[in-house]
Design an enzyme around this catalytic site. Structure first.
Site, PDB file in Angstrom:
ATOM      1  N   LYS A  44       0.833  -1.221   0.000  1.00 32.35           N
ATOM      2  CA  LYS A  44       0.000   0.000   0.000  1.00 32.35           C
ATOM      3  C   LYS A  44       0.857   1.257   0.000  1.00 32.35           C
ATOM      4  CE  LYS A  44      -2.201  -1.113   3.767  1.00 32.35           C
ATOM      5  NZ  LYS A  44      -1.698  -2.466   3.986  1.00 32.35           N
ATOM      6  N   GLY A  78       3.664  -0.163   9.349  1.00 34.18           N
ATOM      7  CA  GLY A  78       4.932   0.447   8.975  1.00 34.18           C
ATOM      8  C   GLY A  78       5.223   0.247   7.509  1.00 34.18           C
ATOM      9  N   HIS A  79       5.710   1.278   6.871  1.00 35.42           N
ATOM     10  CA  HIS A  79       6.215   1.073   5.530  1.00 35.42           C
ATOM     11  C   HIS A  79       7.374   2.017   5.257  1.00 35.42           C
ATOM     12  CE1 HIS A  79       2.735   3.810   4.727  1.00 35.42           C
ATOM     13  NE2 HIS A  79       3.705   4.490   4.190  1.00 35.42           N
ATOM     14  N   GLN A 136      -2.664  -2.037   7.785  1.00 44.74           N
ATOM     15  CA  GLN A 136      -3.035  -3.467   7.831  1.00 44.74           C
ATOM     16  C   GLN A 136      -3.932  -3.816   6.630  1.00 44.74           C
ATOM     17  OE1 GLN A 136      -3.620  -1.775  11.166  1.00 44.74           O
ATOM     18  NE2 GLN A 136      -1.482  -2.178  11.536  1.00 44.74           N
TER      19      GLN A 136
HETATM   20  P1  IMP Z   1      -1.500  -6.258  16.576  1.00 45.69           P
HETATM   21  O1  IMP Z   1      -2.071  -5.331  15.535  1.00 45.69           O
HETATM   22  O2  IMP Z   1      -0.113  -5.885  16.991  1.00 45.69           O
HETATM   23  O3  IMP Z   1      -2.436  -6.445  17.721  1.00 45.69           O
HETATM   24  O4  IMP Z   1      -1.353  -7.701  15.888  1.00 45.69           O
HETATM   25  C1  IMP Z   1      -2.489  -8.474  15.507  1.00 45.69           C
HETATM   26  C2  IMP Z   1      -2.243  -9.199  14.186  1.00 45.69           C
HETATM   27  O5  IMP Z   1      -2.137  -8.227  13.133  1.00 45.69           O
HETATM   28  C3  IMP Z   1      -0.929  -9.986  14.144  1.00 45.69           C
HETATM   29  O6  IMP Z   1      -1.134 -11.135  13.339  1.00 45.69           O
HETATM   30  C4  IMP Z   1       0.039  -9.043  13.444  1.00 45.69           C
HETATM   31  O7  IMP Z   1       1.087  -9.728  12.790  1.00 45.69           O
HETATM   32  C5  IMP Z   1      -0.917  -8.401  12.427  1.00 45.69           C
HETATM   33  N1  IMP Z   1      -0.475  -7.057  12.006  1.00 45.69           N
HETATM   34  C6  IMP Z   1      -0.537  -5.901  12.686  1.00 45.69           C
HETATM   35  N2  IMP Z   1      -0.064  -4.888  11.943  1.00 45.69           N
HETATM   36  C7  IMP Z   1       0.302  -5.395  10.767  1.00 45.69           C
HETATM   37  C8  IMP Z   1       0.821  -4.821   9.547  1.00 45.69           C
HETATM   38  O8  IMP Z   1       1.049  -3.621   9.418  1.00 45.69           O
HETATM   39  N3  IMP Z   1       1.045  -5.713   8.529  1.00 45.69           N
HETATM   40  C9  IMP Z   1       0.759  -7.036   8.633  1.00 45.69           C
HETATM   41  N4  IMP Z   1       0.265  -7.605   9.732  1.00 45.69           N
HETATM   42  C10 IMP Z   1       0.030  -6.794  10.792  1.00 45.69           C
END
Ligand code: IMP
Length: 428
Positions: free
Chosen positions: A16, A40-41, A225
């Site tokens: 994205k 993050g990107h 996400q």
């Molecule tokens: P949290 O957002 O840290 O609570 O993580 C919940 C789930 O979302 C986990 O499987 C993370 O690896 C995934 N996740 C959170 N942020 C990202 C992102 O920016 N890219 C991909 N996966 C994400």
């Protein structure tokens, strides 16, 4: 294009960043509406690498206004560090081009501890979170004990709310986990200081965006996400705690749904996921490794290796539907170069049943057997392609078949990481 939302159609990491950067250049205001520094990107501009976690990518254009909406959760320490790092690289950041919602919730050190402890407590059933305290912060928000940006600059309010929260958290840390307590004085002092530093950026961003839209300004909402990590529409409970779907822009940005004109859905030419949870088209073989290495599939925020698999159109069609996607962006098509056969999942077999709608139940998802359509691959390097006709015939066929199966056309095809490595199929 006046109000556009960019959404990820898979499990995040769809690429994205590059699409957002491209559309940000054509916008006047760029908004983050959910998530926090779990996202993050990296954007590369004039040979300089910029890592963005909380600040919208529009910040790299001095004439764009960046907004961190009410739906975002802010870890002030990370945000201030990000501001400093960007400033050191010569990026302009001041109250003119960065606006932060006074309603956004704040991440505190106890949220990071809770994230870690809750994950440990789940054992093999851990979600695989980024451990940035995102889930616990949203949990406090819905429990109605959260602390918001507007509280941070009111010393008495901050003291009272923080005291109550820390007392409550410490009881749990001590009695359930047998852990040391967190210190009120230290956190209060730090957060009071963060509040003073962030105060100039704070405002009612919903009102600001309304006024910008009324003036006909081009507004871009950048989702973090992806759809399958959405709290409601993702593979629950293996999801994040916010709403990356296009509707999330309305709640997390404070704009009415009727103000959204366009939704750009970003999808990678294959599928990846970080963290635990079901993944019907996952490849635990040489092809999975090929995609990981060729696509450099390692997390920007945590550095974790991503799980890789074939493109899943059951998932994409579902994501397109729940966000009302109007145009598609296909990324990392170049990663597929060199594969003799490319598979596309079009349906699932669950027991004796064939389904083409993405199931809600985790049990069904865990037992999904993907049904594939196979296409011939290509060996030609496609990174130099700048028009659709520059693509080898088999790559063209692959793209056209995807459009046919999804029922929406591609507006952008990305064939490499840099800005120029893009095929534009329409104007934005
Ligand atoms: P949290 O957002 O840290 O609570 O993580 C919940 C789930 O979302 C986990 O499987 C993370 O690896 C995934 N996740 C959170 N942020 C990202 C992102 O920016 N890219 C991909 N996966 C994400």
């Amino acid at each position: 294009m006046s109000v556009t939302v960019i959404v990820g159609l898979q499990w995040g990491d769809e690429g994205k960043g590059k699409i957002t950067d491209y559309l940000a250049e054509r916008s006047e205001v760029v908004v983050r509406y959910q998530g926090g520094n779990n996202a993050g990107h990296t954007v590369v501009k004039n040979g300089i690498w910029y890592k963005l976690h909380l600040i919208p990518s529009g910040v790299l254009y001095p004439d764009k206004i960046c907004v961190i909406g009410n739906g975002v959760v802010i870890y002030p320490r990370a945000l201030l560090e990000e501001i400093e790092e960007l400033k050191e690289k010569g990026v302009k950041i001041d109250q003119e081009n960065l606006k932060i919602s006074d309603r956004a919730h704040i991440v505190f050190p106890y949220h990071l501890i809770e994230d870690e402890l809750e994950e440990e407590g789940k054992g093999v059933e851990e979600i695989g979170t980024t451990k940035r305290g995102i889930g616990p912060c949203y949990k406090d928000k819905s429990e109605r004990i959260g602390i918001r940006m507007c509280d941070l600059v009111r010393e008495d309010v901050l003291r009272e709310k923080l005291k109550k929260n820390i007392e409550k958290k410490n009881k749990v840390f001590k009695n359930i986990y047998g852990k040391e307590s967190v210190d009120f004085d230290e956190i209060f002092k730090d957060y009071k200081e963060y509040g003073e530093k962030l105060k100039p950026y704070m405002m009612d961003t919903s009102l600001f965006l309304y006024e910008m839209a009324k003036k006909g300004k081009k507004i871009l909402f950048e989702g973090a996400q992806g759809t399958l990590l959405d709290l409601d529409f993702g593979t629950y409970p293996y999801v994040t705690a916010s709403h990356p779907v296009a509707g999330g822009a309305s709640i997390g940005g404070g704009i009415g749904p009727t103000m959204i004109d366009e939704v750009v859905g970003v999808m990678k030419a294959y599928t990846t996921r970080v963290g635990q949870g079901p993944f019907p088209t996952e490849l635990k073989d040489d092809i999975g490794n090929f995609l990981r290495e060729r696509g450099y599939e390692y997390g920007t925020t945590t550095g974790r290796a991503r799980r890789c698999g074939w493109l899943d159109l059951v998932m994409i069609k579902y994501a397109v539907r729940v966000s009302g996607v109007t145009t598609l962006a296909l990324t990392k098509l170049d990663t597929l170069t060199g594969l003799s056969t490319i598979k596309i999942c079009t349906k699932y077999k669950i027991g004796e049943e064939i389904v083409d709608n993405f199931p809600g139940s985790l049990e069904d998802l865990n037992h999904c057997e993907p049904i594939y359509e196979e296409m011939e691959g290509w060996n030609e390097d496609i990174r130099g392609a700048r028009s659709f006709d520059d693509l080898p015939l088999n790559a063209q066929k692959y793209v056209r078949r995807l459009e046919e199966l999804i029922g929406i056309e591609f507006g952008i095809i990305s064939v490499g990481p840099s800005r120029e490595e893009t095929i534009m199929l329409r104007n934005f």
